[in-house]
Write a protein that holds these residues in place. Sequence first.
Motif, mmCIF file in Angstrom:
data_model
loop_
_atom_site.group_PDB
_atom_site.id
_atom_site.type_symbol
_atom_site.label_atom_id
_atom_site.label_comp_id
_atom_site.label_asym_id
_atom_site.label_seq_id
_atom_site.Cartn_x
_atom_site.Cartn_y
_atom_site.Cartn_z
ATOM 1 N N PRO A 129 0.792 -1.232 0.000
ATOM 2 C CA PRO A 129 0.000 0.000 0.000
ATOM 3 C C PRO A 129 0.829 1.289 0.000
ATOM 4 N N THR A 130 2.126 1.200 -0.229
ATOM 5 C CA THR A 130 2.981 2.375 -0.073
ATOM 6 C C THR A 130 3.124 3.233 -1.323
ATOM 7 N N GLY A 131 2.765 2.709 -2.486
ATOM 8 C CA GLY A 131 2.931 3.478 -3.705
ATOM 9 C C GLY A 131 4.391 3.696 -4.050
ATOM 10 N N ILE A 132 4.634 4.632 -4.948
ATOM 11 C CA ILE A 132 5.992 4.887 -5.437
ATOM 12 C C ILE A 132 6.877 5.550 -4.379
ATOM 13 N N ASP A 133 6.282 6.079 -3.312
ATOM 14 C CA ASP A 133 7.057 6.750 -2.267
ATOM 15 C C ASP A 133 8.111 5.847 -1.634
ATOM 16 N N TRP A 134 7.882 4.544 -1.665
ATOM 17 C CA TRP A 134 8.813 3.607 -1.043
ATOM 18 C C TRP A 134 10.212 3.736 -1.622
ATOM 19 N N LEU A 135 10.314 4.171 -2.858
ATOM 20 C CA LEU A 135 11.566 4.134 -3.599
ATOM 21 C C LEU A 135 12.685 4.945 -2.961
ATOM 22 N N ARG A 136 12.363 6.101 -2.445
ATOM 23 C CA ARG A 136 13.394 7.010 -1.950
ATOM 24 C C ARG A 136 13.427 7.137 -0.432
ATOM 25 N N GLN A 137 12.581 6.404 0.252
ATOM 26 C CA GLN A 137 12.535 6.494 1.705
ATOM 27 C C GLN A 137 13.330 5.369 2.345
ATOM 28 N N PRO A 138 14.169 5.704 3.322
ATOM 29 C CA PRO A 138 14.906 4.653 4.030
ATOM 30 C C PRO A 138 13.930 3.701 4.729
ATOM 31 N N ILE A 139 14.256 2.437 4.702
ATOM 32 C CA ILE A 139 13.420 1.464 5.402
ATOM 33 C C ILE A 139 14.304 0.569 6.266
ATOM 34 N N PRO A 140 13.802 0.190 7.440
ATOM 35 C CA PRO A 140 14.594 -0.631 8.364
ATOM 36 C C PRO A 140 15.056 -1.952 7.762
ATOM 37 N N ASP A 141 14.240 -2.557 6.908
ATOM 38 C CA ASP A 141 14.604 -3.852 6.328
ATOM 39 C C ASP A 141 15.798 -3.774 5.376
ATOM 40 N N LEU A 142 16.232 -2.561 5.054
ATOM 41 C CA LEU A 142 17.420 -2.373 4.201
ATOM 42 C C LEU A 142 18.491 -1.592 4.954
ATOM 43 N N ASP A 143 18.587 -1.838 6.238
ATOM 44 C CA ASP A 143 19.574 -1.146 7.079
ATOM 45 C C ASP A 143 19.418 0.369 6.986
ATOM 46 N N ASN A 144 18.160 0.819 6.947
ATOM 47 C CA ASN A 144 17.807 2.238 6.879
ATOM 48 C C ASN A 144 18.342 2.951 5.635
ATOM 49 N N GLN A 145 18.555 2.213 4.575
ATOM 50 C CA GLN A 145 18.861 2.810 3.278
ATOM 51 C C GLN A 145 17.580 2.781 2.449
#
Length: 120
Positions: free
Chosen positions: A74-90
Motif C-alpha cells: 500500500p505504499t505506492g511509489i514513495d517507497w523508492l526514496r525512503q529509508p526502510i529498516p529492512d534495508l539497514d535504513n537505506q
Amino acid sequence: MFKTQEDMSRGIAAAFAILDRWRLSQAEVNGVLGFPFGTQVAEWRRGELSSMPSDVVRRFGYVVAIYRVIQKLPTGIDWLRQPIPDLDNQSPLVRMSSGDVEDLRIVRDRFERILKRQQA
C-alpha cells in the motif's frame, strides 16, 4: 529467463517502462543496470539487445520482480526514496542503483518479506 528473442524484447521494454515510471535519473538507471558503457542503454531502449550481457538481463528480471511485489504493497511509489529498516535504513533506490546485482536481489527479497508480514 526468456524463452525467445521476442519474449526478451517484450520483457526488456516492460522493465524500461517500469524504470521510467519510477522516474529514475539516468545515473540511477545506469546504477541499476550495472553501469553499462557508452550508448548501450540507448541501444537497449531501441530494442538492440544483441550486445546485452546476461547479468543485465538478470537485473531487468529483478526490476520486474520488485515492481510486481511493490504493486501489492500500500505504499505506492514513495517507497523508492525512503529509508526502510529492512534495508539497514537505506532507501531501496540507493541499494538498487549501487551497481551490484546482488543489491537488486536483496531489495526484492526484503519487499517479499514485507509483503508476507502484511499478509499474515
